[in-house]
Design a protein around this motif. Structure first.
Motif, mmCIF file in Angstrom:
data_model
loop_
_atom_site.group_PDB
_atom_site.id
_atom_site.type_symbol
_atom_site.label_atom_id
_atom_site.label_comp_id
_atom_site.label_asym_id
_atom_site.label_seq_id
_atom_site.Cartn_x
_atom_site.Cartn_y
_atom_site.Cartn_z
ATOM 1 N N ALA A 15 -36.328 46.023 -46.908
ATOM 2 C CA ALA A 15 -35.940 45.724 -45.524
ATOM 3 C C ALA A 15 -36.099 46.961 -44.641
ATOM 4 C CB ALA A 15 -34.507 45.220 -45.477
ATOM 5 N N ALA A 16 -35.746 48.129 -45.182
ATOM 6 C CA ALA A 16 -35.873 49.368 -44.414
ATOM 7 C C ALA A 16 -37.328 49.635 -44.050
ATOM 8 C CB ALA A 16 -35.298 50.537 -45.204
ATOM 9 N N ALA A 17 -38.233 49.418 -44.995
ATOM 10 C CA ALA A 17 -39.659 49.642 -44.742
ATOM 11 C C ALA A 17 -40.175 48.702 -43.661
ATOM 12 C CB ALA A 17 -40.451 49.450 -46.035
ATOM 13 N N LEU A 18 -39.744 47.460 -43.704
ATOM 14 C CA LEU A 18 -40.192 46.496 -42.706
ATOM 15 C C LEU A 18 -39.623 46.825 -41.327
ATOM 16 C CD1 LEU A 18 -39.861 43.279 -44.887
ATOM 17 C CD2 LEU A 18 -41.997 44.345 -44.114
ATOM 18 N N GLN A 19 -38.402 47.314 -41.275
ATOM 19 C CA GLN A 19 -37.842 47.726 -39.991
ATOM 20 C C GLN A 19 -38.580 48.937 -39.436
ATOM 21 O OE1 GLN A 19 -33.584 48.148 -40.258
ATOM 22 N NE2 GLN A 19 -33.255 45.982 -40.708
ATOM 23 N N ASP A 20 -38.964 49.871 -40.313
ATOM 24 C CA ASP A 20 -39.781 51.009 -39.871
ATOM 25 C C ASP A 20 -41.111 50.521 -39.299
ATOM 26 O OD1 ASP A 20 -37.892 52.887 -40.600
ATOM 27 O OD2 ASP A 20 -38.777 53.285 -42.569
ATOM 28 N N LEU A 21 -41.668 49.493 -39.921
ATOM 29 C CA LEU A 21 -42.948 48.951 -39.460
ATOM 30 C C LEU A 21 -42.789 48.262 -38.101
ATOM 31 C CD1 LEU A 21 -45.869 48.842 -40.439
ATOM 32 C CD2 LEU A 21 -45.389 46.608 -41.464
ATOM 33 N N ILE A 22 -41.657 47.626 -37.884
ATOM 34 C CA ILE A 22 -41.388 47.022 -36.576
ATOM 35 C C ILE A 22 -41.369 48.094 -35.493
ATOM 36 C CG2 ILE A 22 -39.578 45.926 -35.190
ATOM 37 C CD1 ILE A 22 -38.914 44.200 -37.638
ATOM 38 N N ILE A 23 -40.700 49.202 -35.747
ATOM 39 C CA ILE A 23 -40.664 50.289 -34.750
ATOM 40 C C ILE A 23 -42.065 50.835 -34.504
ATOM 41 C CG2 ILE A 23 -39.761 52.582 -34.226
ATOM 42 C CD1 ILE A 23 -37.672 50.384 -34.050
ATOM 43 N N HIS A 24 -42.856 50.997 -35.586
ATOM 44 C CA HIS A 24 -44.235 51.467 -35.439
ATOM 45 C C HIS A 24 -45.028 50.511 -34.542
ATOM 46 C CE1 HIS A 24 -47.991 53.440 -36.527
ATOM 47 N NE2 HIS A 24 -48.499 52.274 -36.892
ATOM 48 N N GLN A 25 -44.870 49.229 -34.789
ATOM 49 C CA GLN A 25 -45.572 48.235 -33.983
ATOM 50 C C GLN A 25 -45.104 48.267 -32.526
ATOM 51 O OE1 GLN A 25 -44.539 44.022 -34.280
ATOM 52 N NE2 GLN A 25 -46.652 43.689 -34.964
ATOM 53 N N LEU A 26 -43.798 48.446 -32.323
ATOM 54 C CA LEU A 26 -43.268 48.501 -30.966
ATOM 55 C C LEU A 26 -43.784 49.720 -30.205
ATOM 56 C CD1 LEU A 26 -39.551 47.372 -31.464
ATOM 57 C CD2 LEU A 26 -41.423 46.085 -30.405
ATOM 58 N N LYS A 27 -44.062 50.819 -30.916
ATOM 59 C CA LYS A 27 -44.692 51.965 -30.257
ATOM 60 C C LYS A 27 -46.038 51.544 -29.667
ATOM 61 C CE LYS A 27 -42.999 55.761 -33.227
ATOM 62 N NZ LYS A 27 -43.489 56.822 -34.138
ATOM 63 N N GLY A 28 -46.798 50.764 -30.457
ATOM 64 C CA GLY A 28 -48.098 50.297 -29.977
ATOM 65 C C GLY A 28 -47.966 49.371 -28.789
ATOM 66 N N ILE A 29 -47.059 48.420 -28.867
ATOM 67 C CA ILE A 29 -46.832 47.507 -27.747
ATOM 68 C C ILE A 29 -46.417 48.286 -26.509
ATOM 69 C CG2 ILE A 29 -45.302 45.683 -26.894
ATOM 70 C CD1 ILE A 29 -45.295 44.526 -29.730
ATOM 71 N N ALA A 30 -45.555 49.286 -26.704
ATOM 72 C CA ALA A 30 -45.084 50.087 -25.571
ATOM 73 C C ALA A 30 -46.230 50.850 -24.914
ATOM 74 C CB ALA A 30 -43.999 51.052 -26.042
ATOM 75 N N SER A 31 -47.116 51.426 -25.712
ATOM 76 C CA SER A 31 -48.247 52.177 -25.158
ATOM 77 C C SER A 31 -49.163 51.266 -24.343
ATOM 78 C CB SER A 31 -49.044 52.836 -26.290
ATOM 79 O OG SER A 31 -48.257 53.810 -26.946
ATOM 80 N N ILE A 32 -49.419 50.065 -24.858
ATOM 81 C CA ILE A 32 -50.259 49.112 -24.121
ATOM 82 C C ILE A 32 -49.533 48.652 -22.853
ATOM 83 C CG2 ILE A 32 -51.402 46.865 -24.239
ATOM 84 C CD1 ILE A 32 -51.640 47.300 -27.280
ATOM 85 N N ALA A 33 -48.222 48.417 -22.977
ATOM 86 C CA ALA A 33 -47.442 47.995 -21.803
ATOM 87 C C ALA A 33 -47.460 49.055 -20.711
ATOM 88 C CB ALA A 33 -46.003 47.700 -22.217
ATOM 89 N N MET A 34 -47.371 50.351 -21.099
ATOM 90 C CA MET A 34 -47.398 51.421 -20.101
ATOM 91 C C MET A 34 -48.752 51.459 -19.391
ATOM 92 S SD MET A 34 -44.383 52.652 -20.039
ATOM 93 C CE MET A 34 -44.618 54.139 -19.049
ATOM 94 N N ALA A 35 -49.840 51.243 -20.142
ATOM 95 C CA ALA A 35 -51.163 51.149 -19.513
ATOM 96 C C ALA A 35 -51.209 49.939 -18.585
ATOM 97 C CB ALA A 35 -52.246 51.046 -20.590
ATOM 98 N N GLY A 36 -50.532 48.884 -18.992
ATOM 99 C CA GLY A 36 -50.486 47.682 -18.169
ATOM 100 C C GLY A 36 -49.760 47.905 -16.854
ATOM 101 N N TYR A 37 -48.629 48.609 -16.898
ATOM 102 C CA TYR A 37 -47.891 48.864 -15.655
ATOM 103 C C TYR A 37 -48.760 49.626 -14.660
ATOM 104 C CZ TYR A 37 -43.806 47.516 -18.458
ATOM 105 O OH TYR A 37 -42.916 46.847 -19.257
ATOM 106 N N GLU A 38 -49.543 50.569 -15.175
ATOM 107 C CA GLU A 38 -50.438 51.330 -14.293
ATOM 108 C C GLU A 38 -51.511 50.440 -13.687
ATOM 109 O OE1 GLU A 38 -52.053 54.665 -16.325
ATOM 110 O OE2 GLU A 38 -50.110 55.614 -16.717
ATOM 111 N N ALA A 39 -51.903 49.390 -14.418
ATOM 112 C CA ALA A 39 -52.950 48.477 -13.943
ATOM 113 C C ALA A 39 -52.375 47.271 -13.206
ATOM 114 C CB ALA A 39 -53.810 48.006 -15.120
ATOM 115 N N GLY A 40 -51.048 47.257 -13.011
ATOM 116 C CA GLY A 40 -50.428 46.143 -12.297
ATOM 117 C C GLY A 40 -50.098 44.951 -13.166
ATOM 118 N N VAL A 41 -50.069 45.153 -14.498
ATOM 119 C CA VAL A 41 -49.759 44.066 -15.418
ATOM 120 C C VAL A 41 -48.342 44.250 -15.960
ATOM 121 C CG1 VAL A 41 -50.331 42.943 -17.613
ATOM 122 C CG2 VAL A 41 -52.153 43.753 -16.104
#
Length: 545
Positions: free
Chosen positions: A27-53
């Motif tokens: 369970a700990a490993a999967l939770q670590d993977l969720i945070i890793h994935q959320l880093k990726g979503i966050a980076s794309i979201a930040m690029a999106g805010y700059e582009a008006g998305v």
């Protein structure tokens, strides 16, 4: 595995084989993977805010996924795997929208190009490879602040999710989640930047707690002082633990007229003070504490148990079949109910024996939220001016199973008769049934509510400061807090954001705080660990009061 996000972490440093809470390495490993994935979503979201998305689906998912990694929320590997795969679909859709708007996505950032494996075993391996989320190449003080901020962010996510369920949102909160998660991989940010981000976490949490307060009071009314039985009466029974008031309301409506009494447990106790909940005659009383005897209490409860958020250790097999979970909560061996349909819980309660006798366990009074206390503010101010009330203590926070929390019982029992104790969250179960009496009709022990009701305590403190024409730090008020998990971290950061000083914190200090960062907290805010003796701390506080 490595996990140091809660107060009970092994050896005061981190759990490496299995969580003290019962979390498995898988369970700990999967939770670590969720945070890793959320880093990726966050980076794309930040690029999106700059582009008006601005993608609301990705925003809501970020909060929900963060919530699933809070201590004692989701220990079910199958369910965690579902979260990871759902996140992948959301990330791909978000990326398409951002690139269509002309945004530039950086695949070199952590989690952006991540693709989850198909099998559970492979996902666990991916999580083990990703490991703990702080940037391992930064110095330990920056890593400490990264952990402090992200753990506070997890608390924000829990509160934001509760508010969202009741239709209260603020897009700036979701944007901050993405900002902070993306900042972890930004090596241009130094120590001072991370101090600022950590304090901003507290600022955002204040906004979220205000949202949740408006959501709860708007739906269920302002809490009023209410006497709650601690015993039980004959009849079928359902026990509700956690924080989610909407789940409780839906359950009360669905059990009306069925001969089933609904009892609260842990953080649900303050629910008895809400007018729209207390109007149900089968909403009877409170059963058990929060942590001290929790497993024994659940084992002995003769009805069904509904868990709405993290308020229990991993359940034992002996009673797991009687436990039902909702929302982000998932434990192996328990049944998850969705879409507000509590039929399975009700059917289980009807099959179980329920209580066959009547026990008078005494009573407690709840419902001293900000509106109730502020309605008697002039009386309180006069009592302080006349010398009838010498000092206020806010004694509350999280409960836990590890030894050392008897300090808080001793502190409250030792508080002089001319002092008043405000309390909130599940830490109060160390002393919530103590009969402290009153001062000129003002109760000496006032239950402000759940952990998220720290907002009420803040409102009360600010109002009293205004009435006396002074700052909160000049009030005859001392904060003596216990912490266990990430919502407590968020609240502490809010208090620091507000500039509140001289907070005593225990039973132990966070394992993720380095000596250098603690030195900053001591010098800037006067934060300190609780002492070895509650009576000595009382004498020190009142001697300086």
């Amino acid at each position: 595995m490595f996990c140091n996000q809660c107060e009970q972490t092994s050896g005061g440093t981190g759990c490496t084989r299995v969580g003290v809470c019962g979390k498995t390495p898988e369970a700990a490993a999967l939770q670590d993977l969720i945070i890793h994935q959320l880093k990726g979503i966050a980076s794309i979201a930040m690029a999106g805010y700059e582009a008006g998305v601005s993608d609301r689906t990705a925003q809501i998912f970020t909060a929900e996924a963060l919530f699933s990694t809070v201590t004692n929320v989701d220990f079910d590997p199958e369910h965690l795997a579902e979260v990871i795969h759902a996140g992948d679909r959301i990330k791909r859709a978000l990326r398409s929208a951002v690139e269509a708007a002309g945004g530039v996505v950086d695949d070199a950032k952590p989690g952006v190009a991540f693709t989850p494996a198909g099998s559970l075993a492979e996902l666990i391996e991916q999580g083990e490879e990703v490991g703990h989320f702080p940037d391992a190449e930064r110095d330990e003080d920056v890593r400490a602040l990264q952990q402090t901020a992200v753990y506070g962010l997890k608390g924000i996510a829990a509160y934001a999710d509760h508010a969202h369920i009741l239709g209260h949102e603020d897009e700036s909160v979701f944007r901050f989640m993405h900002e902070l998660l993306d900042a972890i991989s930004n090596r241009s940010l130094g120590l001072e930047d991370w101090v600022a981000l950590t304090l901003k976490t507290g600022e955002v949490n204040l906004k979220v707690m205000e949202l949740l307060d408006a959501a709860n009071t708007g739906a269920y009314g302002d809490p009023v002082p209410t006497t709650v039985p601690l015993g039980h009466r004959p009849g079928k029974a359902i026990l509700v633990s956690g924080h989610d008031l909407k789940d409780l309301k839906d359950l009360l409506e669905q059990t009306a007229g069925l001969g089933i009494d609904v009892y609260t447990h842990g953080e649900m106790l303050p629910a008895h003070g809400y007018p729209e909940l207390k109007k149900h005659p089968h909403f009877y009383g409170h059963y058990g504490t929060a942590w001290q005897n929790q497993r024994k209490e659940f084992d002995a409860f003769p009805g069904a148990i509904l868990m709405t958020t993290n308020c229990i250790q991993a359940p034992r097999e002996s009673y797991a079949a009687n436990i039902f979970t909702t929302g982000r909560v998932a434990f192996p061996g328990t049944t998850h109910v969705a879409n507000g349909d509590f039929g399975p819980v009700i059917q289980r309660a009807l099959k179980l024996p329920g209580f066959t006798d009547e026990v008078d366990g005494g009573t407690v009074t709840v419902g001293f939220a900000h509106e109730a206390v502020l309605s008697i503010a002039p009386k309180v101010v006069e009592a302080v001016k006349s010398g009838a009330i010498r000092h206020f203590f806010l004694v509350g926070g999280c409960d836990g199973a590890k030894p050392g929390r008897s300090y808080y019982t001793e502190f409250v029992e030792g508080a002089p008769h001319d002092t008043v104790v405000l309390t909130l969250a599940c830490g109060k179960f160390r002393f919530f049934d103590r009969k402290l009496g009153d001062i000129d009709g003002i109760p000496r022990l006032m239950d402000v509510g759940q952990c998220n009701d720290a907002y009420s305590a803040i409102r009360i403190a600010l109002a009293l400061a205004d009435a006396f024409g002074m700052s909160v730090n000049e009030l005859p008020l001392s904060l003596v807090l216990s912490w266990y998990e990430q919502k407590a971290v968020a609240i502490l950061l809010t208090l620091l954001h507000l500039g509140i000083k001289d907070i005593r914190l225990g039973p132990t200090l966070p394992a993720f705080i380095t000596p250098a960062v603690m030195d900053v907290l001591v010098k800037s805010f006067g934060i300190r660990p609780i002492g070895a003796s509650a009576n000595d701390d009382l004498r020190e506080i009142l001697g300086a009061a």
